[in-house]
Design a protein around this motif. Sequence first.
Motif, PDB file in Angstrom:
ATOM      1  N   SER A 125      -7.240  -2.006   0.699  1.00 41.53           N
ATOM      2  CA  SER A 125      -8.539  -2.934   0.428  1.00 41.53           C
ATOM      3  C   SER A 125      -8.685  -3.709  -0.917  1.00 41.53           C
ATOM      4  N   LEU A 126      -8.619  -2.915  -1.831  1.00 46.14           N
ATOM      5  CA  LEU A 126      -8.353  -3.648  -3.204  1.00 46.14           C
ATOM      6  C   LEU A 126      -7.377  -3.229  -3.976  1.00 46.14           C
ATOM      7  N   PRO A 127      -5.917  -3.510  -3.701  1.00 42.54           N
ATOM      8  CA  PRO A 127      -4.808  -3.133  -4.222  1.00 42.54           C
ATOM      9  C   PRO A 127      -4.529  -2.999  -5.824  1.00 42.54           C
ATOM     10  N   SER A 147       0.729  -1.136   0.144  1.00 42.80           N
ATOM     11  CA  SER A 147       0.024   0.062   0.040  1.00 42.80           C
ATOM     12  C   SER A 147       0.853   1.403   0.025  1.00 42.80           C
ATOM     13  N   ARG A 148       2.051   1.375   0.544  1.00 39.43           N
ATOM     14  CA  ARG A 148       2.777   2.230   0.490  1.00 39.43           C
ATOM     15  C   ARG A 148       3.476   2.742  -0.841  1.00 39.43           C
ATOM     16  N   ASN A 182      -0.110  -1.978 -10.120  1.00 41.64           N
ATOM     17  CA  ASN A 182       0.238  -2.948  -9.173  1.00 41.64           C
ATOM     18  C   ASN A 182       1.016  -2.870  -8.366  1.00 41.64           C
ATOM     19  N   PRO A 183       0.861  -2.211  -6.976  1.00 43.51           N
ATOM     20  CA  PRO A 183       1.614  -2.095  -6.165  1.00 43.51           C
ATOM     21  C   PRO A 183       2.834  -3.022  -5.415  1.00 43.51           C
TER      22      PRO A 183
END
Length: 355
Positions: A277-279, A147-148, A307-308
């Motif tokens: 939540s929905l990365p 997420s970062r 795409n993290p």
Amino acid sequence: MHSPRRVILCAGKQTPGTVMSDPYKLAIVGCGRHARYTLAPLWRDIPMIEPVAASDVHQESLSDFAEDIDIANTYVDVDKMLAEQQPDILIVASWPASHLENVLAGVRAGVRAIFCEKPMALNAAQAKEMVQAAKSANVLLMEGFMSRYHPQLLAVKQRIIDGAIGEVRYMRASFSTGTADRANWRLRGELGGGAAMDLGCYCLSGIRYQLGAEPLSVSATGTFDDDAGVWETLMGTLHFAGEVKAQFDCSFGLPRRGSYEVVGTEGTIVVPVAEWSLPKDPAFSFTLSHGDRADLPPETVNITGVNPYREQLLDLCNALSTGNAPRLTPDDALANMRVIDAVHESARIGQRINI
């Protein structure tokens, strides 16, 4: 000693015309669903990585993973894998209860970088041992917090930096996923499960990042599942300097939801779908409001997703090739683990805990 490799990256991509040397040899320990369906597909899309080996204590999972990903070298013994394959990068995707052992094995074997899935460890004491060992051996250690690396998180942060909502006074963050499978590590205390370990860690990391500060204390409560030995639900208040507050909730017993809100003296940012939540969704948005100012209507900011997970692994490779620090440091991982420990202790004894 591993010979140095030269890989030049730019903004998450290879620089056009760059001539690459040999790719980084990558090995993974822990071949569950996350490794198989989220991490491994990235390797086909990142040419500076060459997967060479996989390890898992469960032979069936290991065999299925190796066949699906086309990895010839498989091991039940992590130390043997590291000794024989001498990878540059070790991905630790095992259960949290095994992270300390696996990370220290990688450090002893002389790998150059270790990507350890969240949560980093069972507690801050373990995380500190891992961080100190990695630093002493000059090993790059990174916690898997995709997420970062999400553009929405970065866009919200930039609005805060730009003063779009004035001085931040409050933030709230939520993450729940419904009831997990009882056989899954998330509902098994001996494996490192629990709501804060799997879900709340994202909320806490996001709060710390957006506020740009560390909480001084925490007041938490929740529901403890005695049979599973985990906190099924946790919620609490983080107390920062200057009377700034933040609140979070995380649960396996509530419907799937993930959102956050940042409130300042001059406005509010509302994020209805958090990046944790929905990365991998392709599109996100948040709303920026300006309080009672009628001359400034609410603004909806649309974000194109990436795409993290891929962006984070690219950042690790970039750090290896340039010697620059990655965006997510081991000290940040340790700080987040300290907050998780305080949340657990506060909920356990029913009192506010200093961090």
